[in-house]
Write an enzyme that holds these catalytic residues in place. Structure first.
Site, PDB file in Angstrom:
ATOM      1  N   HIS A   1     -66.961 119.567  22.378  1.00 43.39           N
ATOM      2  CA  HIS A   1     -66.096 118.485  21.901  1.00 43.39           C
ATOM      3  C   HIS A   1     -66.679 117.110  22.141  1.00 43.39           C
ATOM      4  O   HIS A   1     -66.185 116.126  21.632  1.00 43.39           O
ATOM      5  CB  HIS A   1     -64.734 118.530  22.601  1.00 43.39           C
ATOM      6  CG  HIS A   1     -63.892 119.663  22.165  1.00 43.39           C
ATOM      7  ND1 HIS A   1     -63.494 120.653  23.010  1.00 43.39           N
ATOM      8  CD2 HIS A   1     -63.387 119.970  20.946  1.00 43.39           C
ATOM      9  CE1 HIS A   1     -62.771 121.530  22.344  1.00 43.39           C
ATOM     10  NE2 HIS A   1     -62.689 121.150  21.093  1.00 43.39           N
TER      11      HIS A   1
ATOM     12  N   LYS B   1     -56.748 124.922  25.256  1.00 41.15           N
ATOM     13  CA  LYS B   1     -58.117 125.409  25.235  1.00 41.15           C
ATOM     14  C   LYS B   1     -58.955 124.367  25.944  1.00 41.15           C
ATOM     15  O   LYS B   1     -58.606 123.199  25.983  1.00 41.15           O
ATOM     16  CB  LYS B   1     -58.595 125.571  23.791  1.00 41.15           C
ATOM     17  CG  LYS B   1     -57.946 126.743  23.110  1.00 41.15           C
ATOM     18  CD  LYS B   1     -58.926 127.404  22.190  1.00 41.15           C
ATOM     19  CE  LYS B   1     -58.209 128.271  21.182  1.00 41.15           C
ATOM     20  NZ  LYS B   1     -58.864 128.211  19.885  1.00 41.15           N
TER      21      LYS B   1
ATOM     22  N   HIS C   1     -64.413 121.320  26.090  1.00 40.27           N
ATOM     23  CA  HIS C   1     -65.752 121.738  26.521  1.00 40.27           C
ATOM     24  C   HIS C   1     -66.831 120.852  25.922  1.00 40.27           C
ATOM     25  O   HIS C   1     -66.543 119.918  25.187  1.00 40.27           O
ATOM     26  CB  HIS C   1     -65.980 123.217  26.210  1.00 40.27           C
ATOM     27  CG  HIS C   1     -65.869 123.546  24.763  1.00 40.27           C
ATOM     28  ND1 HIS C   1     -66.810 123.191  23.843  1.00 40.27           N
ATOM     29  CD2 HIS C   1     -64.891 124.189  24.075  1.00 40.27           C
ATOM     30  CE1 HIS C   1     -66.442 123.610  22.656  1.00 40.27           C
ATOM     31  NE2 HIS C   1     -65.276 124.216  22.764  1.00 40.27           N
TER      32      HIS C   1
END
Ligand code: ARG
Length: 572
Positions: free
Chosen positions: A133, A127, A130
């Protein structure tokens, strides 16, 4: 360095019988304005035992202490005794301490012999890394640095989300729509697009969900084909994560993620059974937490698979046994508050007396200007793009300012990345905030570039001072501080003096922004000092005294930035 507050408390304790030194220390306040002194002691509480009006007590105490050489004045204002420290003494004391300690100024060995685990970042494999985070990543890194600076034995753990039913979905999607070369070329963005497609298709065809579950079970059972795919997703993702960590200057001591605990969960479930806290519900295993005002925690599903919470419990037990921590800190978004409350309680119910050594350090959400982030819908701002953009923008600004400098690449990297980190650590972590390009890249006001620029300015003053500065920085000799006792210089010195206390406060509150705000203050006062005072004067003694203050400010700013995980360029 003398602990001024404590000294004042000791002096007062000799005069005030009813109170202990420590109580007095806690009562001493820092007045809101320098004109009211450096410390103030309120006398209200003494009225009863001393049988006099507080104002009168304050007046008597002020008279008795006034002659002490440590103070330039002691006055009473209403019920307060206001202490004005001897500026020259404090300035010499602070400057020589900073010169002596250098990079270590503000640190200590407070935490010696105590082990602290800081778990942070912990992104999910396959994932995107982005903008959501970035908070755990930079807040966690700073908390680690702060504890490390205070002498704790620290361990940084990245609890990678590399396990769970989503890998069933990922594998199904890859098999149906994936291309190996696309994944190799751009792993995370490609894998993400499969994940998004899976959810779109599953809305039309729910049987995909069943297929994903079955695939995950095969993965859990260690079937080679599924395991190899999973391993490949993990390796490719980690490569990308590490690239971002390198840019941010962040390292970990362990990448033991969720999958690391896959063989450690049976034991945990057995212990829960033994303790009689596991209940059966529709074939699944749960811990009932109603008594504690929380919903039940699902520990094992009907099909035997374990959950996120089961892995967290197994991880905590493993960490206690493996590291024997004194504190186990989790820097994880406040959306997961309930999750942590639930499993901290379960640990306690399992009979582990170290449950209270586990600490969840939550932080608020990031949203985009036009709505929230959603991985499922593919609406993401990639952290790597943010960082690259910030560096590029900085390069443009530097180029306009200084022309094509030889160090431009290096400096724009330090400043651009620093700007992003600084902005993340400027506000109380618990506050939600809206991500905006304009704010991150705003180089005016209370920003990282402003503080870094102030540091570079101090460095340039020292460079321009040549030999005089060399003597100052060699750490030899004392300086006649009687010529730097003006108000601005003194406010600056007091801020530098308070830095070690600020670092401890940041640790106590798990709050890096305490450091951020303090170094903004130091930078502002340094710039005032720079503006108000002529530093490179003729008189050598005066010049060196002023340079010593410049050096102390520069070093303290650098130490503060380092605690945030930001570099301090010598030139900008
Ligand atoms: N991987 C999770 C996520 O990105 C965060 C993990 C937090 N740490 C933990 N021990 N639960 O949402």
């Amino acid at each position: 360095m003398t602990d001024q507050k404590k000294e004042i408390a000791e002096l007062l304790a000799e005069k005030v019988e009813a109170l202990e030194v420590e109580e007095i220390e806690n009562m001493i306040e820092i007045p809101p304005e320098g004109s009211m002194g450096d410390y103030a002691f309120p006398c209200f509480r003494l009225a009863k035992s001393m049988r006099r009006a507080p104002n009168q007590i304050a007046q008597e105490l002020a008279e008795q202490l006034r002659g002490d050489g440590r103070f330039s004045d002691v006055r009473n204002v209403n019920a307060y005794v206001n202490f004005f420290l001897n500026r020259e003494h404090l300035t010499s004391d602070v400057v020589s301490e900073v010169l002596k300690k250098g990079k270590r100024y503000g640190g200590s060995d407070l935490g010696k012999g105590q082990k602290i685990i800081v778990e942070f970042s912990s992104p999910n494999i396959a994932k995107p890394f982005h903008i959501g985070h970035i908070r755990t990543t930079v807040i966690g890194n700073s908390i680690y640095k702060i504890f490390d600076f205070l002498g704790y034995d620290t361990v940084r753990i990245n609890h990678l989300g590399d396990y769970g039913t989503q890998f069933g979905k990922m594998i199904v999607a890859y098999r149906r729509w994936g291309k190996e070369e696309d994944v190799r070329r751009e792993p995370i963005k490609t894998l993400l697009s499969y994940y998004v497609k899976f959810h779109e298709e599953a809305e039309k065809d729910p049987s995909l969900e069943d297929e994903a579950r079955a695939t995950f079970t095969r993965l859990e059972n260690g079937e080679k084909e599924e395991h190899d795919l999973w391993q490949w997703f993990r390796d490719e993702s980690l490569k990308e994560f590490k690239y971002v960590y390198d840019l941010l200057g962040i390292e970990f001591d362990s990448y033991a993620g969720e999958s690391f605990y896959s063989d450690k969960m049976d034991r945990i479930v057995d212990i829960m059974k033994e303790k009689g806290i596991l209940k059966e519900s529709d074939g699944a295993q749960i811990v009932d937490l109603e008594e504690y005002g929380m919903p039940p925690a699902l520990i094992r599903k009907k099909d035997g698979s374990t959950l996120y919470i089961t892995r967290d419990i197994a991880a905590a037990v493993y960490r206690k046994e493996h590291y024997n921590f004194d504190r186990n800190i989790y820097v994880v978004a406040s959306q997961q508050n309930l999750h942590f409350q639930q499993w901290f309680k379960i640990i306690e119910l399992m009979g582990y007396d170290w449950a209270d050594q586990c600490v969840h350090v939550p932080f608020g959400m990031v949203s985009l200007e036009d709505g929230t982030l959603s991985t499922r819908k593919g609406k993401v701002v990639f952290l790597l793009d943010v960082l690259n953009n910030a560096v590029e923008k900085t390069r443009q600004i530097m180029r306009e300012k200084n022309g094509e400098d030889a160090d431009i690449d290096e400096i724009s990297k330090k400043v651009g990345i620093g700007a992003v980190i600084f902005q993340e650590l400027s506000n109380n972590r618990i506050k939600d905030y809206v991500f905006s390009w304009d704010k991150v890249l705003n180089f005016e006001g209370e920003t990282g570039p402003y503080v870094q620029y102030t540091h570079a300015r101090a460095a340039s003053v020292l460079r321009n001072a040549g030999k005089s500065a060399e003597r100052v920085m060699s750490g030899e000799g004392t300086f006649d501080m009687s010529c730097v006792t003006g108000d601005t210089a003194y406010e600056l010195i007091k801020l530098i003096y308070r830095f070690p206390e600020v670092v401890r406060e940041a640790a106590d509150k798990y709050e890096p922004s305490v450091v951020t705000r303090h170094i903004i203050d130091i930078a502002q006062y340094f710039n005032r000092f720079y503006h108000d005072e002529h530093i490179l004067v003729e008189d050598e003694a005066e010049k060196q005294a002023k340079l010593a203050v410049v050096y102390a400010a520069k070093q303290t700013i650098a130490n503060g930035l380092a605690l945030l995980g930001i570099e301090a360029p010598e030139k900008m």
